[in-house]
Write an enzyme that holds these catalytic residues in place. Structure first.
Site, short mmCIF file in Angstrom:
data_model
loop_
_atom_site.label_atom_id
_atom_site.label_comp_id
_atom_site.label_asym_id
_atom_site.label_seq_id
_atom_site.Cartn_x
_atom_site.Cartn_y
_atom_site.Cartn_z
N THR A 50 1.69 -4.38 4.16
CA THR A 50 1.56 -4.62 5.61
C THR A 50 1.01 -6.02 5.93
O THR A 50 1.19 -6.49 7.05
CB THR A 50 0.66 -3.56 6.26
OG1 THR A 50 -0.64 -3.63 5.68
CG2 THR A 50 1.23 -2.18 6.11
N ASP A 51 0.37 -6.67 4.96
CA ASP A 51 -0.28 -7.96 5.29
C ASP A 51 0.71 -9.01 5.77
O ASP A 51 0.41 -9.79 6.68
CB ASP A 51 -1.02 -8.52 4.06
CG ASP A 51 -2.26 -7.72 3.71
OD1 ASP A 51 -2.61 -6.78 4.47
OD2 ASP A 51 -2.90 -8.02 2.68
N THR A 91 0.82 -1.21 0.00
CA THR A 91 0.00 0.00 0.00
C THR A 91 0.85 1.26 0.00
O THR A 91 0.44 2.31 -0.50
CB THR A 91 -0.95 -0.03 1.22
OG1 THR A 91 -1.80 -1.16 1.08
CG2 THR A 91 -1.80 1.21 1.31
N TYR A 148 -8.40 0.73 -3.85
CA TYR A 148 -7.08 1.09 -4.36
C TYR A 148 -6.37 -0.17 -4.79
O TYR A 148 -6.81 -1.28 -4.48
CB TYR A 148 -6.27 1.83 -3.29
CG TYR A 148 -5.76 0.94 -2.19
CD1 TYR A 148 -6.58 0.59 -1.11
CD2 TYR A 148 -4.48 0.42 -2.21
CE1 TYR A 148 -6.13 -0.23 -0.11
CE2 TYR A 148 -4.02 -0.41 -1.21
CZ TYR A 148 -4.85 -0.73 -0.16
OH TYR A 148 -4.40 -1.56 0.83
N GLU A 152 -3.08 -27.61 28.92
CA GLU A 152 -4.24 -28.48 28.78
C GLU A 152 -3.94 -29.66 27.85
O GLU A 152 -4.60 -30.68 27.89
CB GLU A 152 -5.43 -27.69 28.22
CG GLU A 152 -6.12 -26.81 29.24
CD GLU A 152 -7.39 -26.22 28.68
OE1 GLU A 152 -8.42 -26.91 28.64
OE2 GLU A 152 -7.36 -25.05 28.25
#
Ligand code: ASP
Length: 330
Positions: A95-96, A16, A29, A286
């Site tokens: 950024t992903d 981006t 975009y 657990e």
């Protein structure tokens, strides 16, 4: 002491920060549209106190990031680390998956010069676009000798995160990034930089060799009422490792744990991480990891647990005890 302006290599991959908005106020975009030289041209009027050497590598949304681009990125950064004329490296990135790239580089590069990833949540042309500010901040970080010995860093907004801690925690907020277990390790503006502690990895060599043949490692997200078929499917396509994105502290229905245990017996390491936002996944809480032969992912979320497991397997580390030691270190 650097008598000249810091010289920084800027490796462009898209995202981006190189995106262009269809309108200043619309939502749509395309990521990775602007060429790196256009981006740097837009930045040239900002008075940044660094000499920037641009090298485009890719123009992609980071959802398409993978070994082809990572290979080039790793090679280029290594060359810059060995180039006495280069003081630091900047990587423009979507950024992903920035956290995955940052962590992969963290595991496979020496920590002796600043390597700084930077992205943006809003494309150029959108009202309130953050790319220029983030880039100016990243230049400040990459120019600082004190950024050495911290591993690759991610600058988003005025926050500086270490690769190991950082993750994207929101789809579109401008402050989309969080750190766990540590939050930001510094605050930065284009003219100031405050570290919250000293560098601990000065002079540290690369921790692991670069994966020449990356193994297939999958993330399996646990859900209520699921059965064991997805585990069988992953083994059927030849997965060499499985990361469980488990409920709570890395839990899954009993039938899934049993199937994963069979995977371990067939030589496929299984790491338990959590699908929840943050917190440690510890051994034998657990789930009886000792009995099942699992590895507890500790502070790493599923995306980064997958990166570490790929690197370990590629380096011939497949024994659960050795893998656990690597996850304990993070
Ligand atoms: N999908 C984009 C990418 O990761 C999002 C961004 O950069 O913010 O490239």
């Amino acid at each position: 002491m650097i008598a000249r302006l810091p010289r920084l290599l800027v490796l462009g991959t898209g995202g981006t920060i190189a995106g262009s908005a269809q309108s200043a106020t619309g939502g749509s975009y395309a990521a990775g549209e602007l060429r790196l030289d256009q981006l740097l041209n837009d930045l040239s009027g900002l008075g940044l106190e660094a000499e920037l050497v641009a090298k485009p590598i890719a123009q992609i949304g980071s959802q398409d990031m993978g070994w082809d681009v990572w290979d080039v990125l790793h090679r280029e950064i290594l060359a810059a680390l060995n180039d006495s004329q280069m003081d630091g490296i900047l990587v423009t990135h979507g950024t992903d998956t920035a956290e995955e790239t940052a962590y992969l580089l963290d595991l496979t590069l020496p920590a002796d010069k600043p390597v700084v990833l930077v992205g943006a949540m809003r494309p150029a042309g959108a009202v309130g676009a953050d790319g220029m500010r983030n880039f100016a901040n990243a230049v400040r970080v990459a120019s600082d000798p004190d950024a050495c010995g911290r591993g690759p860093l991610l600058v988003m907004g005025d926050a500086v995160f270490a690769a190991k801690d950082v993750r994207k925690a929101a789809t579109s907020n401008i402050d989309a990034f969080k750190g766990y277990p540590r939050g930001p390790i510094a605050r930065v503006t284009p003219s100031t930089l405050d570290w919250f502690g000293g560098a601990t990895r000065v002079g540290e060599p690369a921790r692991y060799g670069w994966p020449e043949t990356p193994p297939r490692v999958a993330i399996l997200t646990a859900g209520a009422g699921m059965d064991a078929k997805p585990v069988e499917a992953l083994l059927g396509i030849g997965c060499k490792g499985i990361v469980l994105a488990g409920m709570g502290q890395g839990n899954a229905p009993g039938c899934v744990l049993d199937a994963l245990s069979e995977a371990v017996k067939s030589g496929v390491p299984v790491v338990r991480s959590a699908r929840v936002d943050e917190g440690l996944v510890d051994r034998n809480v657990e789930v009886d990891d000792d009995r099942y032969g699992f590895v507890a992912g500790r502070a790493l979320g599923p995306a980064k647990a997958r990166v570490l497991l790929m690197v370990l397997i590629a380096n011939g580390i497949t024994d659960a005890t050795a893998i656990q030691a690597a996850f304990d270190r993070g």
